[in-house]
Every structure is written in C-alpha cells, then in structure tokens.
Design a protein around this motif. Structure first.
Motif, short mmCIF file in Angstrom:
data_model
loop_
_atom_site.label_atom_id
_atom_site.label_comp_id
_atom_site.label_asym_id
_atom_site.label_seq_id
_atom_site.Cartn_x
_atom_site.Cartn_y
_atom_site.Cartn_z
N LYS A 161 3.45 7.89 -1.78
CA LYS A 161 4.27 7.38 -0.68
C LYS A 161 4.16 5.86 -0.58
CE LYS A 161 3.66 11.59 1.97
NZ LYS A 161 2.88 12.20 3.04
N ARG A 162 3.05 5.30 -1.05
CA ARG A 162 2.83 3.85 -1.00
C ARG A 162 2.86 3.24 -2.40
NH1 ARG A 162 -2.57 2.55 1.39
NH2 ARG A 162 -1.79 0.43 1.23
N LEU A 163 3.48 3.95 -3.34
CA LEU A 163 3.46 3.54 -4.74
C LEU A 163 4.00 2.12 -4.94
CD1 LEU A 163 2.78 4.42 -7.63
CD2 LEU A 163 5.10 5.32 -7.82
N VAL A 164 5.08 1.77 -4.27
CA VAL A 164 5.67 0.44 -4.45
C VAL A 164 4.71 -0.64 -3.94
CG1 VAL A 164 7.56 -1.09 -3.74
CG2 VAL A 164 8.04 1.27 -4.40
N GLU A 165 4.14 -0.43 -2.76
CA GLU A 165 3.23 -1.41 -2.18
C GLU A 165 1.96 -1.57 -3.03
OE1 GLU A 165 0.88 -2.14 2.06
OE2 GLU A 165 1.85 -0.21 1.68
N ILE A 166 1.38 -0.46 -3.44
CA ILE A 166 0.16 -0.50 -4.24
C ILE A 166 0.44 -1.11 -5.61
CG2 ILE A 166 -1.60 0.94 -5.36
CD1 ILE A 166 -1.18 2.91 -2.90
N SER A 167 1.58 -0.75 -6.20
CA SER A 167 1.95 -1.31 -7.51
C SER A 167 2.21 -2.81 -7.41
CB SER A 167 3.19 -0.60 -8.06
OG SER A 167 2.90 0.75 -8.30
N VAL B 95 -15.86 -3.52 0.85
CA VAL B 95 -15.79 -2.84 -0.45
C VAL B 95 -15.51 -3.84 -1.57
CG1 VAL B 95 -14.56 -1.09 -1.80
CG2 VAL B 95 -15.17 -0.62 0.57
N ASN B 96 -14.68 -4.84 -1.32
CA ASN B 96 -14.40 -5.84 -2.35
C ASN B 96 -15.64 -6.68 -2.66
OD1 ASN B 96 -11.75 -6.35 -3.75
ND2 ASN B 96 -11.07 -5.72 -1.70
N ILE B 97 -16.43 -6.97 -1.65
CA ILE B 97 -17.67 -7.72 -1.89
C ILE B 97 -18.64 -6.88 -2.73
CG2 ILE B 97 -19.74 -8.67 -0.78
CD1 ILE B 97 -17.79 -9.60 1.52
N ILE B 98 -18.77 -5.61 -2.38
CA ILE B 98 -19.65 -4.72 -3.16
C ILE B 98 -19.14 -4.61 -4.60
CG2 ILE B 98 -20.42 -2.32 -3.43
CD1 ILE B 98 -20.38 -2.22 -0.28
N VAL C 72 -9.06 0.35 -4.02
CA VAL C 72 -9.63 -0.25 -2.80
C VAL C 72 -8.50 -0.61 -1.84
CG1 VAL C 72 -10.89 -2.23 -1.87
CG2 VAL C 72 -11.74 -1.04 -3.91
N PHE C 73 -7.43 -1.20 -2.34
CA PHE C 73 -6.27 -1.55 -1.52
C PHE C 73 -5.69 -0.30 -0.86
CE2 PHE C 73 -1.64 -2.20 -1.15
CZ PHE C 73 -1.62 -3.31 -0.32
N GLN C 74 -5.61 0.78 -1.62
CA GLN C 74 -5.04 2.02 -1.10
C GLN C 74 -5.91 2.66 -0.02
OE1 GLN C 74 -3.54 5.02 -3.89
NE2 GLN C 74 -4.76 6.56 -2.81
N TYR C 75 -7.20 2.75 -0.27
CA TYR C 75 -8.09 3.49 0.63
C TYR C 75 -8.65 2.67 1.79
CZ TYR C 75 -7.92 7.35 -2.67
OH TYR C 75 -7.49 8.38 -3.46
N CYS C 76 -8.74 1.38 1.63
CA CYS C 76 -9.31 0.52 2.69
C CYS C 76 -8.18 -0.13 3.46
CB CYS C 76 -10.25 -0.51 2.09
SG CYS C 76 -11.66 0.22 1.24
N LEU C 77 -7.68 0.58 4.44
CA LEU C 77 -6.51 0.10 5.19
C LEU C 77 -6.87 -0.99 6.19
CD1 LEU C 77 -4.77 3.55 5.78
CD2 LEU C 77 -4.30 1.85 3.99
N ARG C 78 -8.08 -0.98 6.67
CA ARG C 78 -8.52 -2.02 7.61
C ARG C 78 -9.14 -3.18 6.82
NH1 ARG C 78 -8.51 -0.15 12.86
NH2 ARG C 78 -8.43 2.10 13.06
N TRP C 79 -8.93 -4.38 7.34
CA TRP C 79 -9.42 -5.57 6.66
C TRP C 79 -10.94 -5.55 6.50
CZ3 TRP C 79 -7.79 -9.31 3.65
CH2 TRP C 79 -6.42 -9.53 3.56
#
Length: 186
Positions: free
Chosen positions: A56-62, A126-129, A113-120
């Motif tokens: 459903k979010r394929l365009v945004e994630i891509s 997660v990006n730091i880890i 990470v972009f897909q699953y971590c919706l909150r900043w």
C-alpha cells in the motif's frame, strides 16, 4: 602540452586503468568466495524486501529507496575518486563501487526502517543503531574479507553519514508526499 594533448594522455591512462581493472577482476575477483558472497548480499535482501514491503506504501517506500540509491552512488563515487577507499572485489569490474552492499543490503535495510518506523523518534533510534552496526561491524568485516579497502577513511566517519542521509531523504519524501496530497485535494 596543450589541452588536447593532455586530454589524450588522460584518456589513454583511463583506458589502461580499465584494462588493468578487468584483468585484475578476471584473475583475482570473479567466482571467488567474496564474489559469490557479494552476489548473495545483493540479491537476497531484495527478495526479502519484496516479501516484506507494505504494498500500500510501495510508491512512498520506493521513492525513499531510489533517492537513497542515488545519494549512496554519488557518495561512493566521491569517496573512490578522492581515494578515501576502494574495492578490491567487485561484482562487475567496470563499476568502481560496491554495488552489492550499496544497492543491496544498505538500501533494503533503510527502506525497511522507513517502512516500520513511522514515528521520527523510532526512525532515528533504529537508524543510529543500524549506522553503528554498518560502521563498526559490517565495514570491518568487508575489510577483513578484502572486499573493502580503507585508504584515507575511518569507520567513525561513516556513522554520521548513514544517519544523515536517511534523515534528509525521509524529510524530502515526506515533503513531496505532503505537497502531492495538498495538490490532489484542490
């Protein structure tokens, strides 16, 4: 030496470098353990991504992933050109970057990470880890495997780049989708 004479010298040196790179690849790279590992690290994550991606979010994630791909290629080419690092083992000798890792596991990990971590907050944590893992575990392993060679670079320099590029690209994608939603609601 005039401009065209100098350019011909540069062009000949580039052709010699390409020929040497192909020879090195044939004699020391293709079909080695490291080469097969790179093939798996390139293809495997994309298979996993396709199974996990929110269609459903394929365009945004891509979009996030494609912008990240461009940024990674530009940064990697810059690093190679500035002689900060190099890649003794490559999938294809004519491409002077680590396509398998740059366009495989790194991109896929960031997109998930972009897909699953919706909150900043969770996205940043997660990006730091992930940046710590890539900088201090994955990069040293690729150096140990003679896939990646540091020349004028330290692992610590990579850490902020992993985080910064993800944050800036998420901001850009969110802005683009906000503008798109406003335009389509008019």
């Amino acid at each position: 030496m005039n401009q065209m004479d100098l350019y011909e010298v540069v062009e000949k040196a580039q052709h010699n470098a390409i020929d040497l790179n192909i020879q090195y690849w044939i004699e020391h790279s293709v079909f080695t353990f490291q080469w097969w590992l790179l093939i798996i690290v390139f293809i495997g994550p994309w298979i996993i991504w396709w199974r996990l991606v929110d269609k459903k979010r394929l365009v945004e994630i891509s979009l996030f992933g494609f912008i990240l791909m461009i940024a990674v290629v530009l940064l990697d080419d810059l690093g190679v050109s500035l002689k900060l690092w190099s890649y003794p083992i490559q999938i294809i000798p004519m491409i002077p970057r680590l396509v398998a890792i740059d366009q495989g596991i790194i991109i896929v990990a960031h997109m998930l990470v972009f897909q699953y971590c919706l909150r900043w907050r969770s996205f940043l944590i997660v990006n730091i880890i992930m940046a710590i893992v890539f900088s201090y575990i994955a990069e040293p392993i690729t150096v140990w495997l003679s896939i990646y060679k540091l020349t004028n670079w330290k692992y610590s320099y990579s850490l902020p780049l992993y985080v910064l590029k993800a944050v800036l690209i998420r901001l850009a994608v969110e802005k683009a989708f906000t503008i798109s939603k406003k335009a389509s609601s008019k």
